[in-house]
Design a protein around this motif. Structure first.
Motif, PDB file in Angstrom:
ATOM      1  N   GLY A   1      38.226  53.867  48.794  1.00  0.00           N
ATOM      2  CA  GLY A   1      39.216  54.453  49.690  1.00  0.00           C
ATOM      3  C   GLY A   1      38.698  54.534  51.111  1.00  0.00           C
ATOM      4  O   GLY A   1      37.509  54.744  51.336  1.00  0.00           O
TER       5      GLY A   1
ATOM      6  N   ALA B   1      41.969  48.402  44.461  1.00  0.00           N
ATOM      7  CA  ALA B   1      41.367  49.684  44.825  1.00  0.00           C
ATOM      8  C   ALA B   1      40.313  50.039  43.789  1.00  0.00           C
ATOM      9  O   ALA B   1      40.478  49.776  42.606  1.00  0.00           O
ATOM     10  CB  ALA B   1      42.433  50.774  44.887  1.00  0.00           C
TER      11      ALA B   1
ATOM     12  N   GLU C   1      42.676  55.631  48.592  1.00  0.00           N
ATOM     13  CA  GLU C   1      43.541  54.518  48.939  1.00  0.00           C
ATOM     14  C   GLU C   1      42.907  53.683  50.048  1.00  0.00           C
ATOM     15  O   GLU C   1      42.720  54.165  51.159  1.00  0.00           O
ATOM     16  CB  GLU C   1      44.891  55.057  49.413  1.00  0.00           C
ATOM     17  CG  GLU C   1      45.885  53.979  49.746  1.00  0.00           C
ATOM     18  CD  GLU C   1      47.237  54.561  50.093  1.00  0.00           C
ATOM     19  OE1 GLU C   1      47.672  54.355  51.232  1.00  0.00           O
ATOM     20  OE2 GLU C   1      47.827  55.231  49.227  1.00  0.00           O
TER      21      GLU C   1
END
Length: 140
Positions: free
Chosen positions: A79, A101, A106
């Protein structure tokens, strides 16, 4: 004994330290690399020592895939924000390449740069050339 030692030396000298996983079908081998905003493009692309940039990862993955045809590659992004400074293209791949991911937030890949330190335009000479009513509404 010589065989084991030579294998260890080859692994230690390799520029890649790849995590291999079986595919969902269990038939294929998949090389897994990692990227993190806190990484280093000179690192080995492992979970503990990830690369930092999209461009750096792309170059290393292309190099790996050229030397390992037929092995699918997954690049997992931690992320965070990844600012791209140049485009990335993969051509003539002999196996699959997937970006995903890493599961700890994110990842956001941006092709733009943030514009900061905006100030209201106060230069009277420049403001005099602007449309009426623009004073106090124009930023530079």
């Amino acid at each position: 004994m010589k065989r084991i030692i030579s294998l260890v030396l080859v692994a230690a000298l390799s520029p890649f330290c790849v995590s291999h996983e079986a595919s969902a079908s269990g038939k294929e081998e998949i090389a897994v690399f990692y990227v993190s905003p806190c990484g280093d493009d000179a690192a080995r692309g492992t979970q503990k020592h990830p690369w930092q940039s999209v461009e750096g990862a792309a170059a290393k993955v292309a190099e790996y895939m050229a030397g390992h045809p037929g092995i699918d590659v997954v690049v997992k992004f931690a992320g965070g924000e990844y600012r791209m400074h140049e485009s990335v293209a993969f051509e003539g791949l002999s196996s699959a390449l997937r970006f995903e991911a890493a599961g700890d937030g994110e990842p956001v890949i941006c092709g733009s740069m943030p514009v900061t330190k905006w100030e209201k335009l106060t230069d009277a000479a420049v403001l005099s050339k602007m449309p009426a009513g623009g004073a106090g509404k124009i930023w530079q």
